[in-house]
Scaffold this motif. Sequence first.
Motif, PDB file in Angstrom:
ATOM      1  N   GLU A  26       0.687  -1.220   0.026  1.00 45.19           N
ATOM      2  CA  GLU A  26       0.234  -0.109   0.096  1.00 45.19           C
ATOM      3  C   GLU A  26       0.897   1.347   0.101  1.00 45.19           C
ATOM      4  O   GLU A  26       1.819   1.292   0.684  1.00 45.19           O
ATOM      5  CB  GLU A  26      -1.042   0.051   1.055  1.00 45.19           C
ATOM      6  CG  GLU A  26      -1.712  -1.159   1.465  1.00 45.19           C
ATOM      7  CD  GLU A  26      -3.042  -1.268   0.415  1.00 45.19           C
ATOM      8  OE1 GLU A  26      -3.112  -0.352  -0.383  1.00 45.19           O
ATOM      9  OE2 GLU A  26      -3.542  -2.268   0.373  1.00 45.19           O
ATOM     10  N   ARG A  27       0.346   2.244  -0.847  1.00 52.48           N
ATOM     11  CA  ARG A  27       1.201   3.316  -0.861  1.00 52.48           C
ATOM     12  C   ARG A  27       1.019   4.381   0.335  1.00 52.48           C
ATOM     13  O   ARG A  27       0.042   4.269   0.907  1.00 52.48           O
ATOM     14  CB  ARG A  27       0.892   4.135  -2.200  1.00 52.48           C
ATOM     15  CG  ARG A  27       1.848   5.617  -2.370  1.00 52.48           C
ATOM     16  CD  ARG A  27       1.055   6.119  -3.610  1.00 52.48           C
ATOM     17  NE  ARG A  27       2.140   7.334  -4.113  1.00 52.48           N
ATOM     18  CZ  ARG A  27       3.011   7.239  -4.689  1.00 52.48           C
ATOM     19  NH1 ARG A  27       3.170   6.030  -5.417  1.00 52.48           N
ATOM     20  NH2 ARG A  27       3.727   8.437  -5.284  1.00 52.48           N
ATOM     21  N   LEU A  28       2.073   4.684   0.978  1.00 49.25           N
ATOM     22  CA  LEU A  28       2.282   5.796   2.259  1.00 49.25           C
ATOM     23  C   LEU A  28       2.698   7.065   1.656  1.00 49.25           C
ATOM     24  O   LEU A  28       4.106   6.892   1.395  1.00 49.25           O
ATOM     25  CB  LEU A  28       2.873   5.329   3.264  1.00 49.25           C
ATOM     26  CG  LEU A  28       2.870   5.928   4.526  1.00 49.25           C
ATOM     27  CD1 LEU A  28       1.326   6.331   5.109  1.00 49.25           C
ATOM     28  CD2 LEU A  28       3.744   5.171   5.526  1.00 49.25           C
ATOM     29  N   GLU A  29       2.105   8.055   1.572  1.00 49.27           N
ATOM     30  CA  GLU A  29       2.869   9.365   1.269  1.00 49.27           C
ATOM     31  C   GLU A  29       3.168   9.939   2.480  1.00 49.27           C
ATOM     32  O   GLU A  29       2.730  10.408   3.319  1.00 49.27           O
ATOM     33  CB  GLU A  29       1.824  10.228   0.444  1.00 49.27           C
ATOM     34  CG  GLU A  29       1.215   9.528  -0.742  1.00 49.27           C
ATOM     35  CD  GLU A  29       2.129   9.495  -1.984  1.00 49.27           C
ATOM     36  OE1 GLU A  29       3.163   9.937  -1.832  1.00 49.27           O
ATOM     37  OE2 GLU A  29       1.733   8.771  -2.937  1.00 49.27           O
ATOM     38  N   GLY A  30       4.666  10.342   2.261  1.00 45.67           N
ATOM     39  CA  GLY A  30       5.255  11.119   3.375  1.00 45.67           C
ATOM     40  C   GLY A  30       5.116  10.738   4.740  1.00 45.67           C
ATOM     41  O   GLY A  30       5.412   9.552   5.023  1.00 45.67           O
ATOM     42  N   ASP A  31       4.909  11.632   5.640  1.00 42.26           N
ATOM     43  CA  ASP A  31       4.630  11.282   7.259  1.00 42.26           C
ATOM     44  C   ASP A  31       3.059  11.129   7.350  1.00 42.26           C
ATOM     45  O   ASP A  31       2.378  11.777   6.597  1.00 42.26           O
ATOM     46  CB  ASP A  31       5.312  12.279   7.917  1.00 42.26           C
ATOM     47  CG  ASP A  31       5.159  12.064   9.286  1.00 42.26           C
ATOM     48  OD1 ASP A  31       4.419  11.744  10.130  1.00 42.26           O
ATOM     49  OD2 ASP A  31       6.404  11.850   9.769  1.00 42.26           O
ATOM     50  N   GLU A  32       2.971  10.192   8.267  1.00 45.45           N
ATOM     51  CA  GLU A  32       1.713   9.821   8.609  1.00 45.45           C
ATOM     52  C   GLU A  32       0.646  11.223   9.081  1.00 45.45           C
ATOM     53  O   GLU A  32      -0.466  11.146   8.991  1.00 45.45           O
ATOM     54  CB  GLU A  32       1.426   8.891   9.436  1.00 45.45           C
ATOM     55  CG  GLU A  32       1.792   7.549   8.892  1.00 45.45           C
ATOM     56  CD  GLU A  32       3.076   7.089   9.614  1.00 45.45           C
ATOM     57  OE1 GLU A  32       4.000   8.165   9.672  1.00 45.45           O
ATOM     58  OE2 GLU A  32       3.525   5.881   9.546  1.00 45.45           O
ATOM     59  N   TYR A  33       1.505  12.115   9.359  1.00 44.16           N
ATOM     60  CA  TYR A  33       0.892  13.507  10.075  1.00 44.16           C
ATOM     61  C   TYR A  33      -0.248  13.921   8.774  1.00 44.16           C
ATOM     62  O   TYR A  33      -1.443  14.343   9.319  1.00 44.16           O
ATOM     63  CB  TYR A  33       1.844  14.589  10.346  1.00 44.16           C
ATOM     64  CG  TYR A  33       2.538  14.262  11.547  1.00 44.16           C
ATOM     65  CD1 TYR A  33       1.992  14.328  12.656  1.00 44.16           C
ATOM     66  CD2 TYR A  33       4.156  14.277  11.583  1.00 44.16           C
ATOM     67  CE1 TYR A  33       2.791  14.082  14.284  1.00 44.16           C
ATOM     68  CE2 TYR A  33       4.881  14.166  12.683  1.00 44.16           C
ATOM     69  CZ  TYR A  33       4.198  14.001  13.911  1.00 44.16           C
ATOM     70  OH  TYR A  33       4.919  13.786  15.154  1.00 44.16           O
ATOM     71  N   ARG A  34       0.170  13.913   7.701  1.00 51.41           N
ATOM     72  CA  ARG A  34      -1.006  14.484   6.769  1.00 51.41           C
ATOM     73  C   ARG A  34      -2.329  13.630   6.845  1.00 51.41           C
ATOM     74  O   ARG A  34      -3.164  14.575   6.395  1.00 51.41           O
ATOM     75  CB  ARG A  34       0.026  14.451   5.208  1.00 51.41           C
ATOM     76  CG  ARG A  34      -0.039  13.114   4.538  1.00 51.41           C
ATOM     77  CD  ARG A  34       0.534  13.241   3.234  1.00 51.41           C
ATOM     78  NE  ARG A  34       1.861  13.701   3.284  1.00 51.41           N
ATOM     79  CZ  ARG A  34       2.706  13.899   2.307  1.00 51.41           C
ATOM     80  NH1 ARG A  34       2.161  13.423   1.144  1.00 51.41           N
ATOM     81  NH2 ARG A  34       3.907  14.228   2.182  1.00 51.41           N
ATOM     82  N   TYR A  35      -2.172  12.500   7.018  1.00 53.71           N
ATOM     83  CA  TYR A  35      -3.332  11.625   7.021  1.00 53.71           C
ATOM     84  C   TYR A  35      -4.520  12.171   8.275  1.00 53.71           C
ATOM     85  O   TYR A  35      -5.436  12.039   8.097  1.00 53.71           O
ATOM     86  CB  TYR A  35      -3.132  10.233   7.205  1.00 53.71           C
ATOM     87  CG  TYR A  35      -2.294   9.688   5.850  1.00 53.71           C
ATOM     88  CD1 TYR A  35      -3.364   9.379   4.685  1.00 53.71           C
ATOM     89  CD2 TYR A  35      -1.197   9.478   5.655  1.00 53.71           C
ATOM     90  CE1 TYR A  35      -2.669   8.983   3.709  1.00 53.71           C
ATOM     91  CE2 TYR A  35      -0.212   9.168   4.663  1.00 53.71           C
ATOM     92  CZ  TYR A  35      -1.332   8.844   3.410  1.00 53.71           C
ATOM     93  OH  TYR A  35      -0.633   8.360   2.282  1.00 53.71           O
ATOM     94  N   GLU A  36      -3.747  12.353   9.379  1.00 52.43           N
ATOM     95  CA  GLU A  36      -4.525  12.743  10.343  1.00 52.43           C
ATOM     96  C   GLU A  36      -4.896  14.384  10.202  1.00 52.43           C
ATOM     97  O   GLU A  36      -6.224  14.495  10.709  1.00 52.43           O
ATOM     98  CB  GLU A  36      -3.964  12.707  11.982  1.00 52.43           C
ATOM     99  CG  GLU A  36      -2.612  13.380  12.092  1.00 52.43           C
ATOM    100  CD  GLU A  36      -1.978  13.155  13.508  1.00 52.43           C
ATOM    101  OE1 GLU A  36      -2.341  12.444  14.120  1.00 52.43           O
ATOM    102  OE2 GLU A  36      -0.801  13.661  13.564  1.00 52.43           O
ATOM    103  N   LEU A  37      -4.142  14.944   9.696  1.00 49.46           N
ATOM    104  CA  LEU A  37      -4.457  16.305   9.449  1.00 49.46           C
ATOM    105  C   LEU A  37      -5.693  16.356   8.524  1.00 49.46           C
ATOM    106  O   LEU A  37      -6.646  17.390   8.580  1.00 49.46           O
ATOM    107  CB  LEU A  37      -3.406  17.296   8.797  1.00 49.46           C
ATOM    108  CG  LEU A  37      -2.401  17.590   9.963  1.00 49.46           C
ATOM    109  CD1 LEU A  37      -1.056  18.176   9.250  1.00 49.46           C
ATOM    110  CD2 LEU A  37      -2.945  18.569  10.930  1.00 49.46           C
ATOM    111  N   ALA A  38      -5.756  15.592   7.419  1.00 48.14           N
ATOM    112  CA  ALA A  38      -6.736  15.381   6.578  1.00 48.14           C
ATOM    113  C   ALA A  38      -7.864  14.906   7.211  1.00 48.14           C
ATOM    114  O   ALA A  38      -9.137  15.271   6.899  1.00 48.14           O
ATOM    115  CB  ALA A  38      -6.349  14.393   5.489  1.00 48.14           C
TER     116      ALA A  38
END
Length: 448
Positions: free
Chosen positions: A395-407
């Motif tokens: 599975e693709r993971l972009e950058g740091d996981e922070y962007r996913y929780e900010l989203a």
Amino acid sequence: MRTVITYGTYDMFHEGHRRLLERARALGDWLIVGVTSDTYDLSRGKLNVRQSALERIENVRKTGLADQVLLEEYAGQKILDIQEWGVDVFAIGSDWVGKFDYLKDYCDVVYLDRTRGVSSTKIRNESLGIHKIGLVGAGSLAEDLVEEARYVSGISIEAVWDSDAALARQLASDMELGWAYEDYSELLNNVDAVYVSTPADQRAHMIRQALECGVHVLSEPPLTLTKHETEQLTKLARERHLVLVEGIRTAYTPGFQRMIAYARSGSIGQIRSVEATLTHPASSTIHSTEEPRNAAAELAVYPVFTVLKLLGGDYTDLRCHILESGPEHPSLLARIDIEYPTAFASVKVGLGVRAENDLEVAGTEGTLYVPAPWWHSQHYETRFDDANENEAFYERLEGDEYRYELAELSTRIRGNGRTAYKLRSEDSVLIAKIVEDIRESAHISSSI
């Protein structure tokens, strides 16, 4: 004629975008603006883009500042565009300083200083769907948060508060934030949401104050150190119609969601055991290292949440053993055993120690294995007695996981509660209960 080119997503076009284009245009006689395509935004991990490429292109055209607008569709296109159009100057915002230095082989590269606070009014305008975020705590996480926020449409990190005012001012200067507040109440009066990253024993107070001021909250986990406090805060958020998100970053990544769904689908049969390890060789990576019970509880949040997602919250027993060493070679190693009626989970966490940070889920028919570091959830595989049935998933993971929780924060503020299943308020309450159980039941052994 001096030709200038710049690029951007330009989602929900606002005054900050306009000012940047005006300054780029002032560098030459002809301005070319590249607008990212929908597929390119996805491929580079840009989350929550709300407008289509056609809408964003039209918004740029309407400004009258661009002599030409083109579509950016793939990595590496900038070099070809610069050569094809005979570009003299590449211009981009100063928050990308150094990122595009490689283009200096083809043209001048100019990083445009940001006009601080220039778009504050429009950013706060709910009709744009862009929300102003304040950082509560200027520690080691803050710079990563600001960096990752660039990839999330719908939010803008604008301000910071810290009990150390000098540290807050330095962060605001380094990351070009609009404000560094010395008074927490003043910060709350000027933002739509906050990211709380203070020490765990301070979070409950900071979160409560924010919610009482009508401010949404995203917080480092755990939200509090007790079940009762967490219940109170989730109730307060619900009563005030505010968003309260616990920032267990793994919870919001696509790979983790799909891994959990696969394991729960029956693909490996009934789950009978879960073993997860999270260790770090550095001994100062969390706030409460002076208190072994708190340190173990904080470290355990990520693997414990994974256990809850796989086995649920109806555990029958929990035991924790902590081994603390020092002071010459300080370290902490904890094992948390959680019993269920038909399954068993074992979590191992540590500071100042390095173990294989993997995750194994054993079922009645097969095993799901996630190699280290399992919390990034980019790769997992299934193993069966018949090796022909084995599968590997990526599975693709972009950058740091922070962007996913900010989203997640942005999406939920906009009123889309469909994503709340990723980490529900009842999950946060249960996590707090386990944190409390760990702190109360831990047996601590010390070695010199």
